[in-house]
Design a protein around this motif. Structure first.
Motif, PDB file in Angstrom:
ATOM      1  N   THR A 164       0.860  -1.181   0.000  1.00  0.00           N
ATOM      2  CA  THR A 164       0.000   0.000   0.000  1.00  0.00           C
ATOM      3  C   THR A 164       0.897   1.233   0.000  1.00  0.00           C
ATOM      4  O   THR A 164       1.899   1.265   0.714  1.00  0.00           O
ATOM      5  N   GLY A 165       0.556   2.237  -0.821  1.00  0.00           N
ATOM      6  CA  GLY A 165       1.389   3.429  -0.871  1.00  0.00           C
ATOM      7  C   GLY A 165       0.668   4.632  -1.451  1.00  0.00           C
ATOM      8  O   GLY A 165      -0.356   4.499  -2.123  1.00  0.00           O
ATOM      9  N   PHE A 166       1.230   5.795  -1.169  1.00  0.00           N
ATOM     10  CA  PHE A 166       0.687   7.059  -1.651  1.00  0.00           C
ATOM     11  C   PHE A 166       1.540   7.644  -2.766  1.00  0.00           C
ATOM     12  O   PHE A 166       1.505   8.842  -3.020  1.00  0.00           O
ATOM     13  N   GLY A 167       2.305   6.802  -3.459  1.00  0.00           N
ATOM     14  CA  GLY A 167       3.203   7.312  -4.486  1.00  0.00           C
ATOM     15  C   GLY A 167       2.502   7.737  -5.751  1.00  0.00           C
ATOM     16  O   GLY A 167       1.276   7.702  -5.866  1.00  0.00           O
ATOM     17  N   ALA A 208       5.814  -0.327  -7.397  1.00  0.00           N
ATOM     18  CA  ALA A 208       6.008   0.902  -6.624  1.00  0.00           C
ATOM     19  C   ALA A 208       6.590   1.983  -7.521  1.00  0.00           C
ATOM     20  O   ALA A 208       7.237   1.703  -8.521  1.00  0.00           O
ATOM     21  N   CYS A 209       6.330   3.241  -7.134  1.00  0.00           N
ATOM     22  CA  CYS A 209       6.782   4.393  -7.914  1.00  0.00           C
ATOM     23  C   CYS A 209       7.369   5.463  -6.997  1.00  0.00           C
ATOM     24  O   CYS A 209       7.420   5.287  -5.790  1.00  0.00           O
ATOM     25  N   PRO A 210       7.772   6.634  -7.554  1.00  0.00           N
ATOM     26  CA  PRO A 210       8.258   7.714  -6.706  1.00  0.00           C
ATOM     27  C   PRO A 210       7.229   8.063  -5.632  1.00  0.00           C
ATOM     28  O   PRO A 210       6.032   8.049  -5.891  1.00  0.00           O
ATOM     29  N   TYR A 211       7.719   8.324  -4.440  1.00  0.00           N
ATOM     30  CA  TYR A 211       6.921   8.652  -3.250  1.00  0.00           C
ATOM     31  C   TYR A 211       6.346   7.426  -2.558  1.00  0.00           C
ATOM     32  O   TYR A 211       5.659   7.548  -1.548  1.00  0.00           O
ATOM     33  N   ASP A 212       6.609   6.221  -3.093  1.00  0.00           N
ATOM     34  CA  ASP A 212       6.221   4.996  -2.408  1.00  0.00           C
ATOM     35  C   ASP A 212       7.328   4.501  -1.484  1.00  0.00           C
ATOM     36  O   ASP A 212       7.169   3.475  -0.824  1.00  0.00           O
TER      37      ASP A 212
END
Length: 262
Positions: A164-167, A208-212
């Motif tokens: 789970t992430g906000f990227g 996953a991506c930047p900010y993750d």
């Protein structure tokens, strides 16, 4: 600088200088990821342990200030886990302190446009001595959200994990997502400091991506509590179907518990 290192730098919590988004903070030893590319939206009330870290006013080598963001998870009432490289000076050295003028943690809020959950200030940082993982202390304990439990067994190839992430949703002109997102991956390699994973669902390039950076990878146990296996560290530009490197938790679980108790 090799291509792999460039990719890592591009993913490290992507810095924002004034209104210009720079290409990330760099990494140790990898870089951050985005809001989980090609993923599913998480509604408020689900995965409430998920954390959005917001850093405002990070000092730069030229005397300026930048902003950045990372993801993480609540693992104790007053502690969260994230990537170690989310807290580093402008020389790229991981440090045991908040590096920005203000670092906040939003907990229990999947949709950042709402006001549920909690927003706390980060007041202390502890860096893992063996991997790209850090613990960050909140300004107050959160007692109405169940923390994510720690995994204590060695991960195995074939294990299915959820992230789970906000990227961002892509490495191209990345912007943090205002909505928590999720996807599933498969464990492919396990080393002493890391767990390598590849995409499983909802797409063959869910990643996953930047900010993750610091996003939790956890194992689900049916109706039982999920357990944290690793956190996002770095990988290729997203979305991608290649191996992503994550920082392992089971072999430093005792260190984590000592910090939380101490």
């Amino acid at each position: 600088m090799d291509v792999t290192h460039k990719h890592r730098i591009r993913r490290v919590g992507m810095l924002l200088t004034s209104t210009i988004i720079a290409a990330g903070l760099g990494i140790f030893p990898a870089s951050p990821a985005h809001a989980v590319a090609n993923s599913d939206i998480v509604p408020n009330g689900q995965f409430r342990f998920a954390v959005k870290l917001t850093m405002t006013g990070i000092p730069t080598a030229n005397g300026g200030r930048r902003n950045s963001a990372c993801s993480g998870a609540l693992i104790a009432p007053q502690w969260i886990v994230t990537a170690g490289h989310c807290f580093r000076d402008f020389n790229g050295v991981r440090v045991e302190r908040p590096v920005a003028d203000l670092t906040t943690a939003t907990v229990g809020r999947a949709d950042l446009t709402t006001d549920i959950g909690h927003v706390a200030t980060i007041i202390a940082v502890r860096q893992s001595p063996t991997t790209d993982l850090a613990l960050a202390k909140l300004s107050f304990p959160i007692t109405d959200i169940r923390p994510l439990a720690l995994n204590h067994r060695r991960p195995r190839a074939g294990d299915v994990l959820r992230i789970t992430g906000f990227g961002s949703l892509t490495s191209s002109n990345p912007v943090p997502s205002p909505q928590l997102r999720t996807g599933q991956v498969t464990v492919v390699t396990v080393t002493e400091p890391s767990v390598g994973v590849t995409a499983l669902a909802p797409a063959p390039d869910t990643s996953a991506c930047p900010y993750d950076s610091g996003a939790p990878y956890f194992m689900e146990h049916g109706e039982g509590n999920p357990t944290l296996v690793s956190v996002e560290s770095g990988g290729p530009s997203c979305p991608h179907s290649l191996e992503e490197r994550t920082s392992r938790v089971d072999n430093i679980a005792h260190w984590i518990k000592d910090i939380i108790r101490g």
